[in-house]
Design an enzyme around this catalytic site. Structure first.
Site, mmCIF file in Angstrom:
data_model
loop_
_atom_site.group_PDB
_atom_site.id
_atom_site.type_symbol
_atom_site.label_atom_id
_atom_site.label_comp_id
_atom_site.label_asym_id
_atom_site.label_seq_id
_atom_site.Cartn_x
_atom_site.Cartn_y
_atom_site.Cartn_z
ATOM 1 N N TYR A 118 10.224 -5.832 -7.850
ATOM 2 C CA TYR A 118 11.680 -5.727 -8.009
ATOM 3 C C TYR A 118 12.335 -7.071 -8.327
ATOM 4 O O TYR A 118 13.531 -7.122 -8.582
ATOM 5 C CB TYR A 118 12.313 -5.159 -6.738
ATOM 6 C CG TYR A 118 12.272 -3.665 -6.671
ATOM 7 C CD1 TYR A 118 11.067 -2.991 -6.727
ATOM 8 C CD2 TYR A 118 13.441 -2.927 -6.563
ATOM 9 C CE1 TYR A 118 11.017 -1.618 -6.665
ATOM 10 C CE2 TYR A 118 13.402 -1.546 -6.506
ATOM 11 C CZ TYR A 118 12.184 -0.902 -6.556
ATOM 12 O OH TYR A 118 12.142 0.460 -6.495
ATOM 13 N N LYS A 120 -0.499 -2.170 0.863
ATOM 14 C CA LYS A 120 -1.560 -1.652 0.004
ATOM 15 C C LYS A 120 -2.575 -2.782 -0.215
ATOM 16 O O LYS A 120 -3.003 -3.062 -1.345
ATOM 17 C CB LYS A 120 -0.899 -1.187 -1.316
ATOM 18 C CG LYS A 120 -1.719 -0.285 -2.176
ATOM 19 C CD LYS A 120 -1.932 1.088 -1.608
ATOM 20 C CE LYS A 120 -2.958 1.799 -2.458
ATOM 21 N NZ LYS A 120 -3.644 2.886 -1.825
ATOM 22 N N ASP A 163 -0.202 4.608 1.587
ATOM 23 C CA ASP A 163 -0.330 6.014 1.163
ATOM 24 C C ASP A 163 -0.673 6.904 2.354
ATOM 25 O O ASP A 163 -0.238 8.049 2.448
ATOM 26 C CB ASP A 163 -1.331 6.188 0.011
ATOM 27 C CG ASP A 163 -2.559 5.314 0.111
ATOM 28 O OD1 ASP A 163 -2.400 4.087 -0.052
ATOM 29 O OD2 ASP A 163 -3.638 5.831 0.387
ATOM 30 N N ASP A 199 10.868 1.503 -1.036
ATOM 31 C CA ASP A 199 11.752 2.330 -1.861
ATOM 32 C C ASP A 199 11.247 3.770 -1.863
ATOM 33 O O ASP A 199 11.993 4.723 -1.625
ATOM 34 C CB ASP A 199 11.789 1.752 -3.283
ATOM 35 C CG ASP A 199 12.966 2.295 -4.080
ATOM 36 O OD1 ASP A 199 13.760 3.060 -3.519
ATOM 37 O OD2 ASP A 199 13.082 1.961 -5.275
#
Ligand code: NAI
Length: 425
Positions: free
Chosen positions: A152, A224, A290, A314
């Protein structure tokens, strides 16, 4: 000396508010004006009731988005940023962002300019709001999303541009193994993912402080790092290191626990975790993001305080909102916990499909105002709004986004819902 009514003062990151503070607001695009009107009416009525005239808010309209362009020629005038800096706390409606082309996001620009590094997203259930879960009452999570880094940051190069070509040339000569990983270099757009130690530490510190102050059980670092070792993996490592060094007496680190188990050749059991709980320590753990999506749906009670990088946050925040009724009821805030500056906002977008139809659910912005009132120390007013809003929803008086998913609901317009809430208050 007490601060003048016109200047909310900020001392060492601690906000000091007068009884009649000025609060700048951006109406927003699309449904923005409808939900802003509703939120301000509710806040004004509640503050009048809770403090009997001893406190009130002086709303100051500042501009961004379409209205700002029409009035000033700029979508984000300097005066708007200056007002938020001056008054420290503000309220904001949603703003349009073109997809794939045109100007960059005004929201992202404001967060960056004001360095509002923490996006705070509490997710709580107000029965009988529609939910895909069997036990939505078990959802009570607070997500901290890092707001200023990650993909971002906006460091992007269009496919075929000179910037993309230079970067590819640079990689080809200095890091051929990385260059070889780019599948179609000639037609690739490129973006950078900056994740820093400072950026990770300040958001993790904020989440831990929040968890300790609010007697929460755990803080989970979501990442992640299995795939992106240095960026997402760095976030996790720096987060644990900060927790272990700055909060060593108050936390129980799963990383340290796993290390001890590995050294002893023992499997990771949960006795020590239970011991940590019994000692009242805050558990610091991590989870691949995830898996967190699956966990949030299958075992929402495991989701307590969560902290993660910008893009993960987000996605996850909207998914969590869906568990308790959707975007129409999820509040949010962007806060710099170091200097106290904060903008409270609805988490949803401008909802162009329902704009101007008096159909929007105003709960997201109303509950964001509740966060704002508590943030400035006006807890009685915040509590009164939240309690009354819960009662109106419990009475099955809801806007169309909820009504179409509930049995025996009375469908209200935005204005009718607002009036009912004010009557209840
Ligand atoms: P959106 O959140 O505006 O709408 C998604 C869906 O949720 C639509 O069906 C809409 O009708 C519904 N919805 C949203 N808010 C609602 C409410 N209060 N009550 C009832 N239903 C509601 O997302 P979308 O369509 O992807 O984005 C539209 C614009 O908003 C884009 O330009 C986007 O960039 C911008 N946006 C701005 C945000 C902000 O200012 N913080 C956040 C998200 C999107």
């Amino acid at each position: 000396m007490s601060p003048s009514p016109q200047s909310n003062s900020n001392r060492d990151g601690k906000l000091v508010f007068p009884a009649h503070p000025t609060i700048p607001f951006i109406e927003g695009d699309g449904v923005g004006p409808e939900i802003m009107r509703s939120a301000q009416q509710v806040v004004n009525a509640t503050v009048a009731k809770a403090y009997n005239g001893a406190r009130s808010i002086e709303w100051l309209e500042v501009y961004a988005g379409k209205k700002a362009e029409e009035l000033t020629g700029s979508p984000l005038p300097d005066d708007t940023l200056a007002a938020f800096k001056k008054y420290h706390v503000g309220l904001k409606g949603p703003l349009n962002t073109p997809v794939g082309e045109g100007a960059r996001s005004l929201n992202v620009a404001m967060r960056r300019e004001l360095d509002l590094f923490a996006n705070l997203r509490p997710v709580k259930y107000y029965p009988p709001a529609p939910s895909p879960l069997l036990h939505p009452e078990r959802v009570n999570a607070v997500l901290f999303r890092e707001n200023t880094e990650d993909v971002y940051a906006g460091v992007e190069f269009e496919a075929g541009s000179s910037g993309a070509k230079s970067l590819l040339d640079y990689l080809k000569t200095t890091s051929p193994e990385n260059f070889a990983r780019i599948r179609f270099p000639d037609s690739s757009a490129l973006g950078l993912k900056p994740i820093s130690r400072e950026g990770s530490e300040r958001i993790v510190r904020t989440a831990i402080q929040y968890a300790l102050e609010n007697q929460r059980k755990s803080v989970t670092l979501l990442h992640k790092g299995n795939i992106m070792k240095f960026t997402e993996g760095g976030f996790m490592k720096w987060g644990y290191a900060l927790a272990e060094s700055e909060f060593s007496d108050q936390i129980y680190s799963m990383r340290q626990y796993k290390k001890i188990c590995a050294e002893k050749g023992e499997s990771v059991g949960n006795q020590d975790l239970q011991a940590a709980k019994a000692q009242g320590k805050l558990i610091i753990k991590d989870m691949i993001v995830d898996a967190a999506f699956e966990r949030a749906i299958a075992h929402p009670e495991d989701m307590d305080v969560l902290v993660t990088t910008n893009l993960n946050g987000d996605y996850l925040s909207d998914a969590l909102a869906a568990l308790v009724g959707g975007l129409g009821i999820a509040p949010g805030a962007n806060i710099n916990f170091a200097n106290g500056d904060a903008i409270f906002e609805a988490v949803h977008g401008t909802a162009p499909d329902i704009a101007g139809k008096d159909m929007a659910n105003p709960c997201s912005l109303i509950l964001s105002s509740v966060l704002m009132l508590r943030y400035i120390g006006w807890t009685e007013a915040g509590d009164l709004i939240e309690r009354s809003l819960g009662q109106v929803i419990a009475g099955r008086n809801v806007t169309p986004d909820f009504a179409c998913q509930m049995e025996n609901a009375t469908q209200c317009t935005t204005s009718q819902f607002t009036s009912l809430l004010i009557q209840r208050i």
